[in-house]
Design an enzyme around this catalytic site. Structure first.
Site, PDB file in Angstrom:
ATOM      1  N   GLY A  52     -76.215  -4.095  10.486  1.00 44.65           N
ATOM      2  CA  GLY A  52     -76.792  -5.097  11.707  1.00 44.65           C
ATOM      3  C   GLY A  52     -78.260  -5.571  11.602  1.00 44.65           C
ATOM      4  O   GLY A  52     -79.025  -5.160  10.668  1.00 44.65           O
ATOM      5  N   CYS A  79     -76.203   0.920   5.813  1.00 43.90           N
ATOM      6  CA  CYS A  79     -77.393   0.150   6.110  1.00 43.90           C
ATOM      7  C   CYS A  79     -77.954   0.634   7.596  1.00 43.90           C
ATOM      8  O   CYS A  79     -78.417   1.748   7.662  1.00 43.90           O
ATOM      9  CB  CYS A  79     -77.294  -1.210   5.814  1.00 43.90           C
ATOM     10  SG  CYS A  79     -78.609  -2.227   5.829  1.00 43.90           S
ATOM     11  N   TYR A  80     -77.653  -0.389   8.421  1.00 39.35           N
ATOM     12  CA  TYR A  80     -78.470   0.137   9.739  1.00 39.35           C
ATOM     13  C   TYR A  80     -77.582   1.362  10.442  1.00 39.35           C
ATOM     14  O   TYR A  80     -78.293   2.271  10.884  1.00 39.35           O
ATOM     15  CB  TYR A  80     -78.313  -1.082  10.463  1.00 39.35           C
ATOM     16  CG  TYR A  80     -78.834  -0.971  12.205  1.00 39.35           C
ATOM     17  CD1 TYR A  80     -80.037  -1.085  12.487  1.00 39.35           C
ATOM     18  CD2 TYR A  80     -77.929  -0.420  13.301  1.00 39.35           C
ATOM     19  CE1 TYR A  80     -80.551  -0.821  13.680  1.00 39.35           C
ATOM     20  CE2 TYR A  80     -78.433  -0.275  14.403  1.00 39.35           C
ATOM     21  CZ  TYR A  80     -79.582  -0.247  14.886  1.00 39.35           C
ATOM     22  OH  TYR A  80     -80.049  -0.165  16.231  1.00 39.35           O
ATOM     23  N   HIS A 166     -74.889  -2.073   1.125  1.00 41.02           N
ATOM     24  CA  HIS A 166     -73.545  -2.834   1.476  1.00 41.02           C
ATOM     25  C   HIS A 166     -72.515  -2.600   0.859  1.00 41.02           C
ATOM     26  O   HIS A 166     -72.268  -3.807  -0.035  1.00 41.02           O
ATOM     27  CB  HIS A 166     -73.953  -4.253   1.918  1.00 41.02           C
ATOM     28  CG  HIS A 166     -75.012  -4.292   3.046  1.00 41.02           C
ATOM     29  ND1 HIS A 166     -74.412  -4.235   4.433  1.00 41.02           N
ATOM     30  CD2 HIS A 166     -76.173  -4.356   3.387  1.00 41.02           C
ATOM     31  CE1 HIS A 166     -75.380  -4.454   5.273  1.00 41.02           C
ATOM     32  NE2 HIS A 166     -76.699  -4.542   4.620  1.00 41.02           N
ATOM     33  N   GLU A 168     -69.504  -3.278   1.388  1.00 42.03           N
ATOM     34  CA  GLU A 168     -68.484  -4.305   1.819  1.00 42.03           C
ATOM     35  C   GLU A 168     -68.716  -5.559   1.382  1.00 42.03           C
ATOM     36  O   GLU A 168     -68.038  -6.608   1.228  1.00 42.03           O
ATOM     37  CB  GLU A 168     -68.588  -4.345   3.379  1.00 42.03           C
ATOM     38  CG  GLU A 168     -69.713  -4.942   4.014  1.00 42.03           C
ATOM     39  CD  GLU A 168     -70.840  -4.209   4.188  1.00 42.03           C
ATOM     40  OE1 GLU A 168     -70.955  -3.071   3.653  1.00 42.03           O
ATOM     41  OE2 GLU A 168     -71.863  -4.613   5.007  1.00 42.03           O
ATOM     42  N   ASP A 223     -50.880 -20.135  13.554  1.00 42.51           N
ATOM     43  CA  ASP A 223     -50.726 -18.933  14.472  1.00 42.51           C
ATOM     44  C   ASP A 223     -49.440 -19.070  15.401  1.00 42.51           C
ATOM     45  O   ASP A 223     -48.662 -18.288  15.563  1.00 42.51           O
ATOM     46  CB  ASP A 223     -52.069 -18.896  15.192  1.00 42.51           C
ATOM     47  CG  ASP A 223     -53.175 -18.713  14.362  1.00 42.51           C
ATOM     48  OD1 ASP A 223     -53.259 -18.366  13.428  1.00 42.51           O
ATOM     49  OD2 ASP A 223     -54.460 -18.644  14.863  1.00 42.51           O
ATOM     50  N   LYS A 369     -56.949 -13.908  10.143  1.00 38.14           N
ATOM     51  CA  LYS A 369     -55.966 -15.221   9.712  1.00 38.14           C
ATOM     52  C   LYS A 369     -55.317 -14.956   8.555  1.00 38.14           C
ATOM     53  O   LYS A 369     -54.098 -15.308   8.263  1.00 38.14           O
ATOM     54  CB  LYS A 369     -57.120 -16.179   9.306  1.00 38.14           C
ATOM     55  CG  LYS A 369     -56.487 -17.762   9.271  1.00 38.14           C
ATOM     56  CD  LYS A 369     -56.149 -18.153  10.646  1.00 38.14           C
ATOM     57  CE  LYS A 369     -55.426 -19.399  10.729  1.00 38.14           C
ATOM     58  NZ  LYS A 369     -55.483 -20.134  12.089  1.00 38.14           N
TER      59      LYS A 369
END
Ligand code: XMP
Length: 594
Positions: A52, A79-80, A166, A168, A223, A369
């Site tokens: 964050g 991290c945070y 991180h 990710e 969608d 998506k």
């Protein structure tokens, strides 16, 4: 019950990135908020605390319910999140003297289950100011970097883990392995894949519908098309009715193409209503973006009500379906700021009331998506349709910018400050007499764009755009002047058929160019907007191509200059007075201009 991972969102898009990564590893993931407390833990196999933007000492840090650290499943802090775990489990965090951003090399002895299969050293990506400088009892250090002693820690008895980097982000070379190891620690099966979701989602729809029928507005975008196909498959065509509303704000030839496609797919339960007069009548004389959005959202509901009344549909027997996808649901109630930036058409107050009353089904509400697209392919929808660019619910309504009698004019000091920034890279700066919506510091902005004239050098343009929007409040966007006149004059303008027709022809030319040149699948989307600004007596068009994964953040696409020049020449021929190219990232600009 399928197992899932809960991701606590401590801010921004970090949480979404982690959630998508976990899903790509084959495990369902869901975002929740640290202040809300664990509540229902059914099916939860592990918890990840996201990074964050905040400091654990910041006044405005996100609230955190400490009960999350008492859950009986493994917890991983990133991290945070790593610092939160350290703080709350008897360790210490200090404000780092050296802020560490970018690459670092993590070293470890290969014994930790979290780092299994990862070479040492391995490249990891850091982005932090504060730093853990002591961990609580039971924790041990399992990985370090030159500047960070507590880069990876674990407590095997409580199954609490933390890493300062991180995993990710793709720049952390073996980050996916680390996340996958965490899923193993949580005992997760890899059973989330979109092919397998058709049955599960169909079952869920049948349960929700409880024998009732479902009515869906079908715009023809990815969608709503996928939602329509899924509803037909789950409930059978007799219990599904689609309505395509031609609101007069569609792209060239769109409504006809939607109807033809559905026919070709074998559906005859889709009706069309031409409501363009009603929409355009209500939009006459309106220029404020949020008012336009509200009018369009409300008119969709009115037309739908009128059509269902005409058909004599009993409201007790019929539900309304929407093609809402996961980031939309999280954005509105979630990051808790997006709703104030733009009101999405499927979250206007009247819809919220229906949701409250249990009258709405949203079959895609759990999906990102890329997952909707995979589901579309699993349902047999043709590739070209599944890979269409996203198109906003309010359609060209948010791309045809309007202007009341009072055009904006940036203060002289702001123009001078912007000009000084442009000049460092050889650009002259021209303020545009129009406003567009942006997002800065997690809030909505509504300010002027600055146009730059000079060489088509994307790197230079990127740095000017970033510095200018960071430093000069009067401007929230930067556009590059590609071709045409530069004598910009404000024009009082509203949503009218002739302006829409011009925008449609410019938009059609641009999309054809993208496809012809093979760029269509490189980019996320390329909105084309018509501005209430004249250049050489004709209206100005702006191109806004972006690269993005989820639309939460985006970078502008760097089009090859020669090809862009060819497109611009064609757009001038079609009637544009100048062609501008948006070179603002999101943030600070949003993807759409309104
Ligand atoms: P922004 O402009 O907020 O857009 O950066 C993010 C993504 O959302 C699309 N968009 C909408 N989609 N209804 C939608 O279904 C809307 O009202 C709406 N407004 C923006 C936009 O095209 C982009 O992909």
């Amino acid at each position: 019950m399928t197992k899932k991972i809960v991701i606590l969102d401590f801010g921004g898009q970090y949480a979404h990135l982690i959630a998508t990564r976990i899903r790509h590893l084959g495990v369902y993931s869901e975002i929740r908020f640290p202040a809300d407390g664990p509540g229902d833990l059914e099916g939860v196999a592990g918890v990840i605390l996201s990074g964050g933007p905040s400091s654990v000492y910041a006044e405005d840090r996100p609230d955190f319910d400490k009960a999350w650290l008492g859950v009986p499943v493994p917890v991983l802090g990133l991290c945070y999140g790593h610092q939160v775990i350290a703080m709350e489990t008897g360790g210490r965090v200090h404000r780092g003297d050296i802020h560490e951003f970018g690459a670092a090399d993590l070293r470890h002895d290969g014994k930790s289950a979290l780092l299994k299969g990862i070479p040492s050293p391995t490249r990891v990506w850091m982005s932090h100011g504060d730093e853990v400088d002591a961990v609580g009892a039971g924790f041990s250090v399992v990985g370090t970097t030159d500047n960070c002693r507590f880069a990876a820690v674990e407590n095997l008895s409580t199954r609490r883990f933390g890493v300062q980097f991180h995993p990710e982000v793709t720049h952390s070379t073996h980050g996916q392995i680390l996340l996958s190891n965490f899923l193993d620690i949580c005992g997760c099966e890899r059973d989330w894949d979109m092919g397998g979701q058709v049955e599960r989602l169909s079952l869920k729809l049948r349960e929700q519908a409880k024998g009732r029928k479902v009515f869906l507005l079908v715009s023809g975008g990815v969608d709503s098309t996928v939602a329509f196909e899924l509803l037909n498959k789950a409930l059978g065509p007799d219990r599904v009715l689609g309505l395509h509303i031609d609101n007069g704000l569609m792209r060239a030839d769109e409504s006809r193409a939607v109807m033809e496609f559905m026919k070709a797919q074998g559906f005859d339960n889709l009706r069309i209503a031409d409501a363009s007069d009603l929409f355009l009548g209500r939009l006459a004389g309106v220029w404020e973006p949020e008012r336009k959005r509200k009018i369009i959202g409300d008119t969709f509901l009115d037309v739908q009500a009128e059509e269902t009344a005409k058909l004599g549909l009993n409201p007790d027997e019929w539900l309304l379906a929407q093609g809402t996808i996961y980031p939309d649901t999280i954005e509105s109630g979630g990051t808790r700021n997006a709703a104030t930036i733009k009101t999405h058409h499927n979250r206007v107050p009247a819809i919220l009331e229906l949701i409250e009353a249990g009258k709405i089904v949203e079959p895609l509400a759990e999906l990102y998506k890329d997952e909707v697209r995979a589901l579309g392919e699993a349902l047999g929808i043709p590739h070209d349709l599944v890979w269409r660019h996203p198109f906003p619910g309010p359609g060209l309504g948010v791309r045809l910018l309007c202007q009341g009698p009072q055009a904006p004019a940036a203060p002289t000091e702001s123009v001078q400050a912007a000009s000084a920034i442009g000049a460092t890279r050889g650009y002259s700066v021209l303020p545009l007499p129009v406003r567009s919506v942006g997002v800065q510091g997690d809030g909505r902005t509504y300010a002027q764009p600055a146009a730059l004239r000079g060489p088509c050098d994307w790197k230079a343009l990127e740095s000017v755009a970033t510095e200018l929007t960071n430093r000069v409040r009067a401007f929230n966007r930067v556009v590059y002047h590609v071709a045409g006149s530069t004598d910009f004059v404000a024009m009082e303008a509203y949503t009218t058929r002739d302006r829409l027709d011009l925008l449609r022809s410019l938009d059609h030319e641009t999309t054809s160019w993208l496809k012809r040149e093979g760029f269509y699948e490189t980019i996320w989307q390329m909105p084309v907007a018509l501005l209430p600004v004249l250049a050489g007596g004709r209206q100005v068009v702006v191109l806004r191509p972006v690269i993005s994964r989820e639309a939460m953040t985006a970078s502008f696409w760097e089009a090859p200059a020669d090809k862009l020049g060819e497109l611009a020449a064609k757009l001038l021929e079609l009637g544009a007075g100048a062609v501008l190219y948006d070179c603002t990232h999101k943030p600070p600009g949003t993807i759409e201009w309104e």
